[in-house]
Design a protein around this motif. Structure first.
Motif, PDB file in Angstrom:
ATOM      1  N   UNK A   9      10.199   2.909  -0.868  1.00  0.00           N
ATOM      2  CA  UNK A   9       8.998   2.963  -1.269  1.00  0.00           C
ATOM      3  C   UNK A   9       8.448   1.573  -1.815  1.00  0.00           C
ATOM      4  N   UNK A  10       9.335   1.091  -2.711  1.00  0.00           N
ATOM      5  CA  UNK A  10       9.328  -0.333  -3.333  1.00  0.00           C
ATOM      6  C   UNK A  10       8.671  -1.315  -2.327  1.00  0.00           C
ATOM      7  N   UNK A  11       9.733  -1.361  -1.370  1.00  0.00           N
ATOM      8  CA  UNK A  11       9.573  -2.486  -0.395  1.00  0.00           C
ATOM      9  C   UNK A  11       8.262  -2.274   0.473  1.00  0.00           C
ATOM     10  N   UNK A  12       7.979  -1.160   0.832  1.00  0.00           N
ATOM     11  CA  UNK A  12       6.813  -0.887   1.880  1.00  0.00           C
ATOM     12  C   UNK A  12       5.531  -1.258   0.938  1.00  0.00           C
ATOM     13  N   UNK A  13       5.606  -0.772  -0.481  1.00  0.00           N
ATOM     14  CA  UNK A  13       4.284  -1.082  -1.254  1.00  0.00           C
ATOM     15  C   UNK A  13       4.024  -2.465  -1.382  1.00  0.00           C
ATOM     16  N   UNK A  14       5.168  -3.256  -1.912  1.00  0.00           N
ATOM     17  CA  UNK A  14       5.234  -4.725  -2.110  1.00  0.00           C
ATOM     18  C   UNK A  14       5.001  -5.385  -0.805  1.00  0.00           C
ATOM     19  N   UNK A  15       5.446  -5.148   0.291  1.00  0.00           N
ATOM     20  CA  UNK A  15       5.148  -5.614   1.770  1.00  0.00           C
ATOM     21  C   UNK A  15       3.644  -5.533   1.852  1.00  0.00           C
ATOM     22  N   UNK A  16       3.022  -4.362   1.824  1.00  0.00           N
ATOM     23  CA  UNK A  16       1.708  -3.949   2.147  1.00  0.00           C
ATOM     24  C   UNK A  16       0.987  -4.996   1.234  1.00  0.00           C
ATOM     25  N   UNK A  17       1.069  -5.031  -0.221  1.00  0.00           N
ATOM     26  CA  UNK A  17       0.326  -5.926  -1.013  1.00  0.00           C
ATOM     27  C   UNK A  17       0.346  -7.398  -0.610  1.00  0.00           C
ATOM     28  N   UNK A  18       1.354  -7.797  -0.253  1.00  0.00           N
ATOM     29  CA  UNK A  18       1.714  -9.265   0.400  1.00  0.00           C
ATOM     30  C   UNK A  18       0.762  -9.491   1.459  1.00  0.00           C
ATOM     31  N   UNK A  19       1.132  -8.731   2.405  1.00  0.00           N
ATOM     32  CA  UNK A  19       0.171  -8.864   3.613  1.00  0.00           C
ATOM     33  C   UNK A  19      -1.362  -8.770   3.255  1.00  0.00           C
TER      34      UNK A  19
END
Length: 88
Positions: free
Chosen positions: A62-72
């Protein structure tokens, strides 16, 4: 995580995606520990991931998917601003 810690800000998008790929491949063990990350071929990012230590698989995903989405999204906005400046 200690007060004032950098969270995941020291990890680049490519490193976050590499970590998520390892998670999808099943090469990480949980709860996540530095020694397991080294054994999974991720020694180059261990020093940047203190905030992830002890997380179970679901929390890490969950954490990685959220952070990656924010960065993209941030990258998308930056590119849009650059294109807008070029038109001016």
């Amino acid at each position: 995580m200690a007060f004032g810690a950098t969270g995941l800000t020291r990890l680049g998008l490519d490193e976050l995606e590499e970590l998520l790929r390892a998670l999808h491949r099943g090469t990480l063990r949980f709860p996540l520990r530095h020694s397991d990350m080294i054994g999974s071929g991720l020694p180059h990012i261990v020093e940047k991931t203190d905030v992830l230590q002890g997380l179970d698989e679901r929390a890490l995903r969950v954490l990685l998917v959220c952070v990656i989405a924010e960065r993209r999204e941030q990258q998308r906005r930056e590119r849009a601003r650059e294109r807008e400046r070029e038109r001016e």
